[in-house]
Design a protein around this motif. Structure first.
Motif, PDB file in Angstrom:
ATOM      1  N   ILE A  75       0.844  -1.205   0.000  1.00 60.47           N
ATOM      2  CA  ILE A  75       0.000   0.000   0.000  1.00 60.47           C
ATOM      3  C   ILE A  75       0.877   1.253   0.000  1.00 60.47           C
ATOM      4  CG2 ILE A  75      -1.652   1.337   1.365  1.00 60.47           C
ATOM      5  CD1 ILE A  75      -2.875  -1.364   2.212  1.00 60.47           C
ATOM      6  N   ASP A  76       1.969   1.227   0.744  1.00 63.03           N
ATOM      7  CA  ASP A  76       2.854   2.390   0.804  1.00 63.03           C
ATOM      8  C   ASP A  76       3.531   2.688  -0.531  1.00 63.03           C
ATOM      9  OD1 ASP A  76       2.279   2.987   3.422  1.00 63.03           O
ATOM     10  OD2 ASP A  76       3.977   1.872   4.238  1.00 63.03           O
ATOM     11  N   THR A  77       3.739   1.670  -1.361  1.00 67.19           N
ATOM     12  CA  THR A  77       4.417   1.892  -2.631  1.00 67.19           C
ATOM     13  C   THR A  77       3.465   2.228  -3.772  1.00 67.19           C
ATOM     14  OG1 THR A  77       4.372  -0.473  -3.128  1.00 67.19           O
ATOM     15  CG2 THR A  77       6.332   0.392  -2.020  1.00 67.19           C
ATOM     16  N   LEU A  78       2.165   2.143  -3.571  1.00 64.30           N
ATOM     17  CA  LEU A  78       1.210   2.454  -4.635  1.00 64.30           C
ATOM     18  C   LEU A  78       1.196   3.948  -4.939  1.00 64.30           C
ATOM     19  CD1 LEU A  78      -1.854   0.264  -3.616  1.00 64.30           C
ATOM     20  CD2 LEU A  78      -0.258  -0.157  -5.470  1.00 64.30           C
ATOM     21  N   HIS A  79       0.966   4.288  -6.187  1.00 69.09           N
ATOM     22  CA  HIS A  79       0.834   5.690  -6.590  1.00 69.09           C
ATOM     23  C   HIS A  79      -0.655   6.051  -6.571  1.00 69.09           C
ATOM     24  CE1 HIS A  79       5.010   5.982  -7.624  1.00 69.09           C
ATOM     25  NE2 HIS A  79       4.916   4.862  -8.313  1.00 69.09           N
ATOM     26  N   ILE A  80      -1.141   6.371  -5.377  1.00 70.26           N
ATOM     27  CA  ILE A  80      -2.555   6.715  -5.189  1.00 70.26           C
ATOM     28  C   ILE A  80      -2.625   7.971  -4.334  1.00 70.26           C
ATOM     29  CG2 ILE A  80      -3.470   4.379  -5.442  1.00 70.26           C
ATOM     30  CD1 ILE A  80      -3.433   4.106  -2.416  1.00 70.26           C
ATOM     31  N   ALA A  81      -3.816   8.523  -4.259  1.00 67.72           N
ATOM     32  CA  ALA A  81      -4.021   9.723  -3.448  1.00 67.72           C
ATOM     33  C   ALA A  81      -3.793   9.403  -1.974  1.00 67.72           C
ATOM     34  CB  ALA A  81      -5.430  10.257  -3.656  1.00 67.72           C
ATOM     35  N   GLU A  82      -3.341  10.404  -1.244  1.00 70.97           N
ATOM     36  CA  GLU A  82      -3.042  10.211   0.175  1.00 70.97           C
ATOM     37  C   GLU A  82      -4.294   9.829   0.965  1.00 70.97           C
ATOM     38  OE1 GLU A  82      -0.372   9.624   3.006  1.00 70.97           O
ATOM     39  OE2 GLU A  82       0.129  10.270   0.977  1.00 70.97           O
ATOM     40  N   SER A 102      -9.459  -5.543  -0.597  1.00 69.78           N
ATOM     41  CA  SER A 102      -9.343  -6.722  -1.472  1.00 69.78           C
ATOM     42  C   SER A 102      -9.307  -6.319  -2.938  1.00 69.78           C
ATOM     43  CB  SER A 102     -10.513  -7.669  -1.226  1.00 69.78           C
ATOM     44  OG  SER A 102     -10.506  -8.117   0.097  1.00 69.78           O
ATOM     45  N   ARG A 103     -10.159  -5.375  -3.321  1.00 70.32           N
ATOM     46  CA  ARG A 103     -10.213  -4.913  -4.705  1.00 70.32           C
ATOM     47  C   ARG A 103      -8.899  -4.237  -5.099  1.00 70.32           C
ATOM     48  NH1 ARG A 103     -14.960  -2.402  -4.518  1.00 70.32           N
ATOM     49  NH2 ARG A 103     -13.971  -0.664  -3.505  1.00 70.32           N
ATOM     50  N   THR A 104      -8.361  -3.420  -4.217  1.00 65.27           N
ATOM     51  CA  THR A 104      -7.118  -2.705  -4.515  1.00 65.27           C
ATOM     52  C   THR A 104      -5.951  -3.674  -4.659  1.00 65.27           C
ATOM     53  OG1 THR A 104      -7.912  -0.795  -3.272  1.00 65.27           O
ATOM     54  CG2 THR A 104      -5.560  -0.893  -3.730  1.00 65.27           C
ATOM     55  N   LEU A 105      -5.855  -4.640  -3.752  1.00 64.42           N
ATOM     56  CA  LEU A 105      -4.758  -5.589  -3.825  1.00 64.42           C
ATOM     57  C   LEU A 105      -4.911  -6.537  -5.010  1.00 64.42           C
ATOM     58  CD1 LEU A 105      -4.256  -6.419  -0.047  1.00 64.42           C
ATOM     59  CD2 LEU A 105      -2.830  -4.987  -1.500  1.00 64.42           C
ATOM     60  N   ALA A 106      -6.134  -6.800  -5.451  1.00 60.86           N
ATOM     61  CA  ALA A 106      -6.357  -7.672  -6.604  1.00 60.86           C
ATOM     62  C   ALA A 106      -5.992  -6.980  -7.912  1.00 60.86           C
ATOM     63  CB  ALA A 106      -7.805  -8.126  -6.649  1.00 60.86           C
ATOM     64  N   GLU A 107      -6.071  -5.664  -7.974  1.00 60.65           N
ATOM     65  CA  GLU A 107      -5.798  -4.917  -9.193  1.00 60.65           C
ATOM     66  C   GLU A 107      -4.316  -4.645  -9.417  1.00 60.65           C
ATOM     67  OE1 GLU A 107      -8.129  -1.417  -8.688  1.00 60.65           O
ATOM     68  OE2 GLU A 107     -10.022  -2.445  -9.126  1.00 60.65           O
ATOM     69  N   ILE A 108      -3.484  -4.989  -8.460  1.00 60.93           N
ATOM     70  CA  ILE A 108      -2.052  -4.703  -8.563  1.00 60.93           C
ATOM     71  C   ILE A 108      -1.414  -5.667  -9.544  1.00 60.93           C
ATOM     72  CG2 ILE A 108       0.129  -4.701  -7.304  1.00 60.93           C
ATOM     73  CD1 ILE A 108      -1.434  -3.970  -4.835  1.00 60.93           C
ATOM     74  N   GLU A 109      -0.555  -5.131 -10.388  1.00 61.79           N
ATOM     75  CA  GLU A 109       0.225  -5.954 -11.307  1.00 61.79           C
ATOM     76  C   GLU A 109       1.676  -5.923 -10.825  1.00 61.79           C
ATOM     77  OE1 GLU A 109      -0.204  -4.686 -15.323  1.00 61.79           O
ATOM     78  OE2 GLU A 109      -2.387  -4.685 -15.198  1.00 61.79           O
ATOM     79  N   PHE A 110       2.217  -7.078 -10.503  1.00 63.27           N
ATOM     80  CA  PHE A 110       3.587  -7.162 -10.019  1.00 63.27           C
ATOM     81  C   PHE A 110       4.550  -7.245 -11.184  1.00 63.27           C
ATOM     82  CE2 PHE A 110       1.146  -8.844  -6.440  1.00 63.27           C
ATOM     83  CZ  PHE A 110       1.626  -8.028  -5.426  1.00 63.27           C
ATOM     84  N   GLU A 111       5.680  -6.582 -11.021  1.00 66.49           N
ATOM     85  CA  GLU A 111       6.725  -6.632 -12.033  1.00 66.49           C
ATOM     86  C   GLU A 111       7.933  -7.347 -11.460  1.00 66.49           C
ATOM     87  OE1 GLU A 111       7.641  -2.732 -13.357  1.00 66.49           O
ATOM     88  OE2 GLU A 111       5.576  -2.248 -13.858  1.00 66.49           O
TER      89      GLU A 111
END
Length: 112
Positions: A75-82, A102-111
């Protein structure tokens, strides 16, 4: 004259508050001295196979803490609003199974 009445009322209020807190501290100390811990819970007496051992519970707790730490780092590394970040961190602390988290973590694409 009015100042003296105010200060006497304030002094009375302070005496009442300190007396109450001292009584509460004494009561708390008495309660902790008399506290007894039962060796077995009701569940352990009648169904010992259903209760996890102490080691298993410690392992589960450590795994849960590691998972929370990993999610917090994500969550800390996401580029989202504060504001959204604060909401997600609040969800992580109070309701780790919330739909928003759950929705936010499911939408993450790992590189890699």
């Amino acid at each position: 004259m009015m100042i003296k009445k105010f200060s006497l009322k304030t002094l009375g209020l302070l005496c009442m508050i300190t007396g109450t807190s001292a009584f509460a501290q004494q009561k708390l100390q008495d309660d902790t001295k008399n506290m007894e811990v039962t060796k077995y819970t009701v569940m352990e007496r009648f169904e010992p196979g259903l209760v996890l051992s102490t080691e298993q519970r410690v392992e589960l707790k450590e795994a849960y803490k590691a998972e929370r730490k990993l999610r917090r780092e994500i969550i800390d590394t996401l580029h989202i609003a504060e504001r959204k970040r604060e909401k997600l961190l609040n969800d992580l602390a109070k309701n780790p199974f919330s739909a928003r988290l759950s929705r936010t973590l499911a939408e993450i694409e790992f590189e890699d």
